[in-house]
Design a protein around this motif. Sequence first.
Motif, PDB file in Angstrom:
ATOM      1  N   PHE A  88       0.837  -1.174   0.000  1.00 33.86           N
ATOM      2  CA  PHE A  88       0.050   0.133   0.014  1.00 33.86           C
ATOM      3  C   PHE A  88       0.621   1.144  -0.033  1.00 33.86           C
ATOM      4  N   SER A  89       2.051   1.172  -0.486  1.00 28.16           N
ATOM      5  CA  SER A  89       2.953   2.439  -0.578  1.00 28.16           C
ATOM      6  C   SER A  89       3.648   2.325  -1.927  1.00 28.16           C
ATOM      7  N   ASP A  90       4.181   3.586  -2.260  1.00 26.21           N
ATOM      8  CA  ASP A  90       4.807   3.796  -3.345  1.00 26.21           C
ATOM      9  C   ASP A  90       6.292   3.537  -3.241  1.00 26.21           C
ATOM     10  N   SER A  91       6.639   2.443  -3.803  1.00 25.22           N
ATOM     11  CA  SER A  91       7.968   1.916  -3.833  1.00 25.22           C
ATOM     12  C   SER A  91       8.718   2.098  -4.985  1.00 25.22           C
ATOM     13  N   THR A  92       8.537   3.289  -5.794  1.00 26.53           N
ATOM     14  CA  THR A  92       9.400   3.394  -6.899  1.00 26.53           C
ATOM     15  C   THR A  92      10.697   3.707  -6.702  1.00 26.53           C
ATOM     16  N   ALA A  93      11.070   4.308  -5.258  1.00 28.41           N
ATOM     17  CA  ALA A  93      12.444   4.542  -4.913  1.00 28.41           C
ATOM     18  C   ALA A  93      13.275   3.457  -5.047  1.00 28.41           C
ATOM     19  N   THR A  94      12.601   2.103  -4.756  1.00 28.65           N
ATOM     20  CA  THR A  94      13.173   0.947  -4.793  1.00 28.65           C
ATOM     21  C   THR A  94      13.787   0.562  -6.027  1.00 28.65           C
TER      22      THR A  94
END
Length: 239
Positions: A88-94
């Motif tokens: 449920f989170s924005d994980s584009t940084a990964t």
Amino acid sequence: MRPPIYTPSGAALEYAPFGLNIYDGCPHGCTYCYAAAMAKRFGKPWDGKAVVRPGLLEALNRQLPQKEWWNAGRLIHLCFTCDPYPSFSDSTATRDVIKAIKESGNHVQILTKGGADARRDFDLLDSNDWFGVTWSGAEYVGNDEPGAAPQKVRHQNIVMAKEVYGINTWLSCEPVLEPYAIYAAIEVLDSVDVFRIGKMNHRQSNINWKEFGHKAEALCKEYGRNYVIKKDLRKAMEA
């Protein structure tokens, strides 16, 4: 910000020689979470949201071009104090982190309880990388991982990583909440390259660790699994 890639200490060093933590906080709400307990102990913020650590990508892009890291072929664990694919989170940084690490000539070892989003970055990985999921048996004993992906989804992720993309796969059997779940995984999860088996270290448990360790090891040998018994469990087995 300090250089984001660091050398872990203690039991964490058994997993990988280097680590990088992308987020503060985690929505998975695992009852046994060491990172959350330590944050609370030292009065640091920790809640159900995963927020990219301030200045992380900028600091990483300063660290990786250094002679120590460029084309070093080092394995960097994602992550020790958070999940690289928080639900449920924005994980584009990964994805940005993985790209930077791979472009610098280094490799990643992923450990996650995430869902379908955890498959998104398989296209960036190769046979030098590792994709792993936590397998504790939480679904057999209660609501100990309320925000994490179900066990069947984690299994699907492992199968896709191995069978479709040819990525090295591993199962982190730690913490162990239900021994039966570990035994069953050893017996049936053919897409796992390495089983890393530990115990429960941060809260009380009525599991007989000596019995568990010996049975898990015997099953690994019976089914021809590659495995690692972590030091704390090995110590209990030899007691």
